[in-house]
Design a protein around this motif. Structure first.
Motif, PDB file in Angstrom:
ATOM      1  N   LEU A 683      14.997  63.666  46.660  1.00  0.00           N
ATOM      2  CA  LEU A 683      13.562  63.615  46.067  1.00  0.00           C
ATOM      3  C   LEU A 683      13.640  63.273  44.801  1.00  0.00           C
ATOM      4  O   LEU A 683      12.520  62.523  44.355  1.00  0.00           O
ATOM      5  N   ASN A 684      14.340  63.473  44.001  1.00  0.00           N
ATOM      6  CA  ASN A 684      14.500  63.125  42.566  1.00  0.00           C
ATOM      7  C   ASN A 684      14.334  61.387  42.380  1.00  0.00           C
ATOM      8  O   ASN A 684      13.866  61.016  41.839  1.00  0.00           O
ATOM      9  N   GLY A 685      15.244  61.050  43.310  1.00  0.00           N
ATOM     10  CA  GLY A 685      15.285  59.702  43.320  1.00  0.00           C
ATOM     11  C   GLY A 685      14.126  58.709  43.916  1.00  0.00           C
ATOM     12  O   GLY A 685      13.886  58.005  43.294  1.00  0.00           O
ATOM     13  N   LEU A 686      13.537  59.658  44.714  1.00  0.00           N
ATOM     14  CA  LEU A 686      12.438  58.970  45.216  1.00  0.00           C
ATOM     15  C   LEU A 686      11.214  59.087  44.175  1.00  0.00           C
ATOM     16  O   LEU A 686      10.382  58.048  44.085  1.00  0.00           O
ATOM     17  N   SER A 687      11.320  60.096  43.378  1.00  0.00           N
ATOM     18  CA  SER A 687      10.427  60.290  42.510  1.00  0.00           C
ATOM     19  C   SER A 687      10.369  59.057  41.438  1.00  0.00           C
ATOM     20  O   SER A 687       9.535  58.459  40.931  1.00  0.00           O
ATOM     21  N   PHE A 688      11.510  58.719  41.105  1.00  0.00           N
ATOM     22  CA  PHE A 688      11.816  57.798  40.088  1.00  0.00           C
ATOM     23  C   PHE A 688      11.397  56.385  40.623  1.00  0.00           C
ATOM     24  O   PHE A 688      10.751  55.328  39.888  1.00  0.00           O
ATOM     25  N   VAL A 689      11.694  56.093  41.851  1.00  0.00           N
ATOM     26  CA  VAL A 689      11.236  54.670  42.473  1.00  0.00           C
ATOM     27  C   VAL A 689       9.570  54.776  42.316  1.00  0.00           C
ATOM     28  O   VAL A 689       9.120  53.721  41.821  1.00  0.00           O
ATOM     29  N   HIS A 690       8.889  55.921  42.732  1.00  0.00           N
ATOM     30  CA  HIS A 690       7.398  55.695  42.843  1.00  0.00           C
ATOM     31  C   HIS A 690       6.991  55.919  41.257  1.00  0.00           C
ATOM     32  O   HIS A 690       5.941  54.983  40.789  1.00  0.00           O
ATOM     33  N   LYS A 691       7.823  56.227  40.074  1.00  0.00           N
ATOM     34  CA  LYS A 691       7.182  56.151  38.837  1.00  0.00           C
ATOM     35  C   LYS A 691       7.239  54.733  38.303  1.00  0.00           C
ATOM     36  O   LYS A 691       6.243  54.350  37.928  1.00  0.00           O
ATOM     37  N   TYR A 692       8.652  53.849  38.585  1.00  0.00           N
ATOM     38  CA  TYR A 692       8.440  52.687  38.242  1.00  0.00           C
ATOM     39  C   TYR A 692       7.649  51.750  38.753  1.00  0.00           C
ATOM     40  O   TYR A 692       7.405  50.622  38.171  1.00  0.00           O
ATOM     41  N   LEU A 693       7.080  52.267  39.860  1.00  0.00           N
ATOM     42  CA  LEU A 693       6.165  51.344  40.608  1.00  0.00           C
ATOM     43  C   LEU A 693       4.633  51.798  40.302  1.00  0.00           C
ATOM     44  O   LEU A 693       3.744  51.459  40.782  1.00  0.00           O
ATOM     45  N   GLU A 697       1.340  59.863  40.621  1.00  0.00           N
ATOM     46  CA  GLU A 697       0.907  61.285  41.670  1.00  0.00           C
ATOM     47  C   GLU A 697       2.139  61.373  42.519  1.00  0.00           C
ATOM     48  O   GLU A 697       2.733  62.580  42.887  1.00  0.00           O
ATOM     49  N   LYS A 698       2.679  60.595  43.436  1.00  0.00           N
ATOM     50  CA  LYS A 698       3.551  60.671  44.241  1.00  0.00           C
ATOM     51  C   LYS A 698       4.925  61.026  43.581  1.00  0.00           C
ATOM     52  O   LYS A 698       5.765  61.786  44.167  1.00  0.00           O
ATOM     53  N   ALA A 699       5.285  60.455  42.498  1.00  0.00           N
ATOM     54  CA  ALA A 699       6.362  60.692  41.641  1.00  0.00           C
ATOM     55  C   ALA A 699       6.405  62.128  41.377  1.00  0.00           C
ATOM     56  O   ALA A 699       7.503  62.816  41.382  1.00  0.00           O
ATOM     57  N   LEU A 700       5.231  62.645  40.832  1.00  0.00           N
ATOM     58  CA  LEU A 700       5.474  64.147  40.309  1.00  0.00           C
ATOM     59  C   LEU A 700       5.434  65.002  41.532  1.00  0.00           C
ATOM     60  O   LEU A 700       6.081  65.790  41.455  1.00  0.00           O
ATOM     61  N   PHE A 701       4.924  64.615  42.933  1.00  0.00           N
ATOM     62  CA  PHE A 701       5.028  65.532  43.851  1.00  0.00           C
ATOM     63  C   PHE A 701       6.618  65.569  44.326  1.00  0.00           C
ATOM     64  O   PHE A 701       7.139  66.812  44.595  1.00  0.00           O
ATOM     65  N   PHE A 702       7.263  64.455  44.297  1.00  0.00           N
ATOM     66  CA  PHE A 702       8.739  64.514  44.949  1.00  0.00           C
ATOM     67  C   PHE A 702       9.492  65.210  43.755  1.00  0.00           C
ATOM     68  O   PHE A 702      10.710  65.785  44.059  1.00  0.00           O
ATOM     69  N   ILE A 703       9.277  65.033  42.444  1.00  0.00           N
ATOM     70  CA  ILE A 703       9.976  65.640  41.328  1.00  0.00           C
ATOM     71  C   ILE A 703       9.805  67.082  41.500  1.00  0.00           C
ATOM     72  O   ILE A 703      10.696  67.945  41.363  1.00  0.00           O
ATOM     73  N   LYS A 704       8.799  67.511  41.820  1.00  0.00           N
ATOM     74  CA  LYS A 704       8.372  69.186  41.782  1.00  0.00           C
ATOM     75  C   LYS A 704       9.441  69.707  42.980  1.00  0.00           C
ATOM     76  O   LYS A 704       9.744  70.667  43.213  1.00  0.00           O
ATOM     77  N   LYS A 705       9.374  68.925  44.235  1.00  0.00           N
ATOM     78  CA  LYS A 705      10.116  69.298  45.378  1.00  0.00           C
ATOM     79  C   LYS A 705      11.558  69.341  45.122  1.00  0.00           C
ATOM     80  O   LYS A 705      12.328  70.196  45.553  1.00  0.00           O
ATOM     81  N   ALA A 720      12.411  67.519  31.921  1.00  0.00           N
ATOM     82  CA  ALA A 720      11.974  66.688  30.985  1.00  0.00           C
ATOM     83  C   ALA A 720      11.304  65.425  31.740  1.00  0.00           C
ATOM     84  O   ALA A 720      10.576  64.715  31.243  1.00  0.00           O
ATOM     85  N   ASP A 721      12.027  65.007  32.893  1.00  0.00           N
ATOM     86  CA  ASP A 721      11.425  63.824  33.670  1.00  0.00           C
ATOM     87  C   ASP A 721      10.148  64.207  34.169  1.00  0.00           C
ATOM     88  O   ASP A 721       9.237  63.227  34.133  1.00  0.00           O
ATOM     89  N   MET A 722       9.996  65.507  34.392  1.00  0.00           N
ATOM     90  CA  MET A 722       8.765  65.931  35.040  1.00  0.00           C
ATOM     91  C   MET A 722       7.754  65.808  33.925  1.00  0.00           C
ATOM     92  O   MET A 722       6.567  65.749  34.326  1.00  0.00           O
ATOM     93  N   GLY A 723       8.112  66.341  32.562  1.00  0.00           N
ATOM     94  CA  GLY A 723       7.135  66.196  31.623  1.00  0.00           C
ATOM     95  C   GLY A 723       6.764  64.796  31.478  1.00  0.00           C
ATOM     96  O   GLY A 723       5.542  64.730  30.966  1.00  0.00           O
ATOM     97  N   ASN A 724       7.550  64.057  31.340  1.00  0.00           N
ATOM     98  CA  ASN A 724       7.122  62.582  31.177  1.00  0.00           C
ATOM     99  C   ASN A 724       6.208  62.156  32.251  1.00  0.00           C
ATOM    100  O   ASN A 724       5.240  61.084  32.070  1.00  0.00           O
ATOM    101  N   LEU A 725       6.434  62.579  33.419  1.00  0.00           N
ATOM    102  CA  LEU A 725       5.400  62.216  34.696  1.00  0.00           C
ATOM    103  C   LEU A 725       3.938  62.545  34.093  1.00  0.00           C
ATOM    104  O   LEU A 725       2.871  62.155  34.472  1.00  0.00           O
ATOM    105  N   SER A 734       0.839  70.135  30.334  1.00  0.00           N
ATOM    106  CA  SER A 734       1.943  70.327  31.340  1.00  0.00           C
ATOM    107  C   SER A 734       3.019  69.678  30.937  1.00  0.00           C
ATOM    108  O   SER A 734       4.382  70.210  31.107  1.00  0.00           O
ATOM    109  N   ALA A 735       3.001  68.603  30.105  1.00  0.00           N
ATOM    110  CA  ALA A 735       4.195  67.721  29.705  1.00  0.00           C
ATOM    111  C   ALA A 735       4.790  68.847  28.814  1.00  0.00           C
ATOM    112  O   ALA A 735       6.091  68.782  28.856  1.00  0.00           O
ATOM    113  N   LEU A 736       4.059  69.100  27.635  1.00  0.00           N
ATOM    114  CA  LEU A 736       4.705  70.143  26.672  1.00  0.00           C
ATOM    115  C   LEU A 736       5.320  71.335  27.492  1.00  0.00           C
ATOM    116  O   LEU A 736       6.548  71.685  26.948  1.00  0.00           O
TER     117      LEU A 736
END
Length: 1016
Positions: A683-693, A697-705, A720-725, A734-736
């Motif tokens: 889930l975390n890896g998929l979050s980074f893929v969506h982030k780089y693309l 929103e998809k990245a945030l969904f997967f990192i929360k899961k 911290a990764d979630m905060g950056n998203l 929410s980032a803070l």
């Protein structure tokens, strides 16, 4: 092929004369070449064989010998006679008279008549709607469906129940032909024709039309089929003329109206310009007519959504789209809806800016939800809460429940559904006048609240199994005993599987397949049998899945695993061949093919090899040396073949991602989640893929899961990764909050990147003092860097006096150090010298930006120039050269701009010669260098091509800005260069609204627009 069709294909009357049959076959062979027309030849051969079988039958009257002469049998003969004549078949009164017969009404024979008629219907089932409705009343088909499934095939019961509930699509009164003609065969040709059209088998479709013609029966459905065949053959004029004729002949017929519209809509795709518009307008007239008769007509609403969008009637488009959404939609339609929403969002955002009213804000929130802009929707909804009137509280609660579930905030969503449910019940109970439509909508919404809670508890169940039980309770509370239960029953089957109650899961899957013909339930059965280690069950369910879904990989994977474990190599090879034949590609199947020939290595050996692999391949790929990816991938894939599980899929996905092969990475991460839906690393890896693309929103969904399911070994840096998203999505509060969560879990953090981001989020939430304190905490031992950070902070926060005061203090301390450095120069190391030089560079760079934001352009350029008088090494300071070129272009000092742009060209040339990938994870940063380097020398087309490449470039990996500051700055410089000042101003204003702390935008505003752009 039946007897009647066989003789039609042979082109002769029904006969038992073998010689006549053979001659007819030979005659047809002369015009049917098996090489040119293999399907036609196959059909001719089948017809010949069927005719020969008929000729070989005994002449005795078998029908007479096997005739049922019981009272119920004779009653059925009367039914067959009614069915055999088209006039009586479509006469509901004739059937009613049959059912009113004393024999059918008698206690002794009613059930016998009922069963015999139902058996007759298994082969004779083409009836008008009125007759089906009568059959349901007399035979209790819908009410007794469960018992009927025990005595008749499930697909037959499903068919007749559907006909009783929905009726027949075509009008039997429109048939023209002899009373005893082959109407069932005609309708079979009609069905086969449409199937052939769907399969794009034009030859078969045309043949069906021709065979139907030979029956001397006419009906508009076959003319519709003929028109579609003509259209696909490129005979558009003939096709549309034929449909015009049918429309004129049957002006009130809804089916003809719909097919007329569909054919004209399809025809519009073959033309352009005014002709295309004319076809679409004609189609739209019919869709509007259909919609006026049935506001929820699915395809009419689908087509009208697109048509209204093209006509720029976005509100009408949205109304139609909402009808489609209520029934379900596909990805293609959702893309049209996104376009509609984008247009509406512009209008609503403008209205909300002007009025700050709740009406545009609430509608805007719904647009954001449908458009996948979940964070933006939640942020606006939070502002909206206190503005809403009481009558909108239920809608607001439902809105938030849906927004939260789309962001994997399951507990918050559950809380909002509780409020929504209470408010809806109060609304229903307090309604003074009964309104059937409003009552139905509110009860549907009550059902939605339970469905959302069921979904939330299901997801939370992977963390705490008690939630699975709560999900089952929610599902049970809304079961109706009808077709609406399908989705609930599917989810219940999955939940029972997670609870390891496999028999209950299998029972539900069987019910779905038998009662509702939901063959997707076989996939649930397959999974349950696999977890039970039931080889026979896996083989049975996998075979069912392959029958209905031949491209479903898991069927082949589980089947192959069974045969591999049982050492049935021939069966395994057969499965692999079938998968290949059906276009199924699966790394799991590749692994089983590998394991047929090789033994699996020990897990301890694999772990050792993986450790070496990360050292010898992964770390080099992460630094941009892609040659190591090509060499390492086969190695890692072989390791995966030894252990084809979610752990190894994640391992390979990470390797793909490091090489920027995001498609392959996503595929492996998703495959891992099919094996284990709660794998936090996937889930975390998929979050980074969506982030780089750029899919934040998809990245945030997967990192929360991932956070929901994270284990003790997972690093808290994920917060911290979630905060950056959140920051990339513009939600800085929410980032803070996420960064503070990380601090509380990780303890003392010394990382500069964390400190910089934390200070940024303090700045972006308006906490300037707190941001300064963060810099002071992280850079207390690096005073020159601290000066640079604080000056930058006060620059973008608009505090000119503080920025200039710090610059003076910084300059004073630099001078004070000068004497001491001069004395010690002889004894200083080279690295010390470089550090001192960099301090001056940082000072002049900060001074240049201060002048760009607050002072004069000439002063800014002068400050940037002084950097180059301090021994700047241009091969490693390309970022500061970019600042200088940007300032020169903005301030109009093109002579100096050309000089420094040339330095960037030299840097790019050196980078190319050295083969370095300094900007491997900063694609957009590299684009800025290319743009500024070529600003004075490249053509307009070349510069525009650089700007356009931004859309396909992945974001810089450590970026936290919703918009790329550097590329947006370049884009506005480009617009100004082309004289498009008004457009540049609009872009600038939009960017400042999104990120008012952007130094590039603030500089452009100050220098190029002299504060004429409104501040945000």
């Amino acid at each position: 092929m039946n007897r009647t069709e066989a003789f039609l294909v042979l082109g002769i009357e029904s006969t038992k004369d073998g010689k006549v049959i053979k001659n007819a076959y030979r005659d047809r062979l002369t015009v049917t070449n098996p090489e040119d027309d293999p399907e036609g030849f196959k059909r001719l051969r089948s017809a010949y064989e069927e005719a020969c079988r008929y000729a070989a039958e005994e002449d005795e009257d078998e029908e007479e010998m096997s005739r049922d002469t019981t009272p119920s049998g004779l009653w059925l003969e009367r039914a067959a006679a009614i069915y055999g004549n088209i006039r009586t078949r479509r006469d509901a009164e004739a059937w009613k008279a049959l059912f009113d017969d004393d024999l059918f009404l008698s206690l002794e024979e009613e059930e016998n008549c009922r069963m015999k008629l139902l058996r007759y219907l298994t082969e004779h089932f083409k009836l008008p709607t009125a007759v089906w409705k009568l059959f349901d009343r007399k035979l209790s088909i819908v009410r007794d469906a469960r018992n009927l499934r025990e005595r008749f095939p499930a697909n037959f019961v499903y068919y007749i129940v559907g006909r009783c509930e929905r009726g027949e699509d075509l009008e039997f009164d429109q048939f023209e032909g002899a009373d005893d003609a082959e109407y069932d065969l005609f309708l079979e040709y009609y069905d086969r024709c449409w199937q052939a059209l769907r399969d794009e088998n034009l030859e078969e479709a045309e043949n069906c039309v021709q065979c139907a013609d030979r029956l001397n029966i006419r009906h508009p459905v076959m003319e519709i089929s003929r028109a579609n065949v003509l259209l696909r053959k490129g005979k558009r004029a003939e096709a549309t003329a034929l449909m015009e004729e049918q429309r004129a002949r049957y002006p009130k017929d809804a089916m003809i109206c719909y097919n007329f519209a569909e054919l004209f809509w399809q025809a519009s795709g073959e033309v352009s310009g005014e002709e295309r518009a004319a076809y679409r307008d004609r189609a739209a007239e019919c869709y509007q007519e259909l919609k006026s008769a049935n506001a929820s007509h699915y395809m009419a609403n689908v087509r009208l959504t697109e048509w209204y969008y093209e006509k720029q009637k976005y509100r009408e488009a949205k109304k139609c789209a909402e009808k489609v959404l209520a029934a379900g939609s596909d990805d293609g339609f959702l893309e049209i809806l996104r376009k509609v929403n984008r247009e509406l969002e512009r209008e609503l955002e403008e209205r909300y800016r002007e009025t700050a009213g709740w009406e545009p804000a609430l509608e805007l929130c719904w647009c954001y939800l449908q458009d996948g802009k979940i964070t933006r929707g939640i942020l606006l909804a939070m502002k909206l809460e206190k503005l809403l009137p009481p009558k909108k509280e239920a809608e607001y609660s439902g809105l938030l429940a849906k927004l939260y579930v789309e962001q994997a905030e399951y507990e918050k969503s559950i809380e909002m559904t509780r409020k929504w449910e209470i408010l809806l019940k109060e609304k229903i109970e307090n309604r003074t006048e009964f309104d059937e439509a409003a009552d139905k909508k509110d009860r549907d919404r009550l059902r939605q609240s339970h469905l959302i809670r069921m979904q939330c508890y299901h997801n939370l169940g992977f963390r705490d199994r008690e939630n699975f039980l709560l999900a089952l309770e929610e599902g049970d509370s809304i079961l109706t005993g009808g077709a609406k239960d399908v989705g609930v029953l599917l989810e219940k089957a999955q939940i029972y599987m997670e609870l390891e109650e496999y028999e209950k899961s299998l029972e539900l899957s069987q019910q779905l397949a038998d009662e509702y013909q939901v063959f997707a339930a076989f996939a649930s059965s397959l999974e349950a049998y696999r977890r039970q280690l039931n080889a026979g069950g896996v083989i049975k369910s996998a075979s069912q899945c392959i029958r209905y879904f031949p491209s479903f990989p898991k069927s082949y994977e589980y089947l192959a695993k069974v045969f591999l474990d049982l050492d049935r190599q021939d069966d395994l090879k057969s499965v692999l061949e079938d998968a290949e034949k059906n276009g199924v590609k699966s790394v799991i199947l590749d692994a089983y093919a590998y394991q047929m020939e090789h033994g699996a290595m020990e897990i301890s050996e694999l772990n050792g090899k993986l450790k070496l692999f990360r050292e010898n391949f992964l770390k080099y790929v992460e630094n941009g040396r892609k040659g190591f990816y090509e060499k390492g991938l086969p190695v890692l894939t072989e390791y995966l073949y030894n252990y084809p599980d979610d752990f190894m899929l994640v391992e390979r996905a990470i390797f793909h991602r490091a090489a920027h092969r995001h498609g392959e990475a996503r595929e492996d991460f998703e495959k891992a989640l099919l094996i284990n839906p709660a794998n936090p690393y996937a889930l975390n890896g998929l979050s980074f893929v969506h982030k780089y693309l750029g899919e934040y929103e998809k990245a945030l969904f997967f990192i929360k899961k991932a956070i929901l399911y994270m284990d003790k070994e997972m690093s808290p840096v994920i917060y911290a990764d979630m905060g950056n998203l959140y920051s990339l999505l513009g939600d800085y509060e929410s980032a803070l909050k996420a960064y503070r969560q990380y601090e509380s879990l990780a303890g003392e953090i010394k990382g500069r990147q964390f400190g910089d981001n934390l200070a940024e989020y303090q700045l972006r939430t308006g906490h300037i003092g707190e941001a300064a304190a963060v810099y002071e905490r992280f850079y207390q031992k690096e005073k020159w860097t601290l000066y640079e950070k604080l000056v930058g902070l006060y620059q973008v926060s608009g505090e000119e006096e503080k920025a200039r005061r710090l610059l003076r203090q910084w300059r004073k301390e630099l001078r004070a150090d000068f004497v001491d450095r001069a004395v010690k120069a002889v004894f200083s190391s080279g690295s010390r010298r470089k550090k001192e030089t960099n301090s001056y560079l940082a000072y002049y760079n900060s001074k240049g930006w201060t002048e760009l934001l607050f002072g004069e352009g000439a002063a800014a350029v002068k400050a940037f120039e002084k950097m180059f008088q301090r021994g700047m090494e241009t091969d490693s300071m390309e970022g500061r050269i970019c600042d200088t070129v940007f300032a020169c272009i903005l301030c109009g000092d093109h002579e100096k701009g050309k000089k420094y742009a040339q330095k960037l060209c030299q840097w790019l040339e050196k980078e190319k010669r050295d083969g370095k990938s300094t900007y491997y994870n900063r694609e957009k940063g590299h684009l800025q260098i290319e743009f500024l380097a070529g600003y004075y020398t490249e053509s307009d087309a070349a510069l525009e091509e650089i700007l356009n490449r931004e859309h396909s470039a992945e974001i810089c990996h450590f970026c936290t800005c919703p918009l790329c500051k550097e590329m947006e700055g370049a884009r506005i410089l480009w617009l100004l260069r082309k004289g498009q000042r008004e457009e540049a101003g609009k872009v600038l204003q939009r960017n400042l609204e999104i990120q008012p702390w952007d130094e590039y935008m603030l500089a452009i505003k100050h220098v190029a627009f002299q504060a004429s752009i409104c501040p945000y």
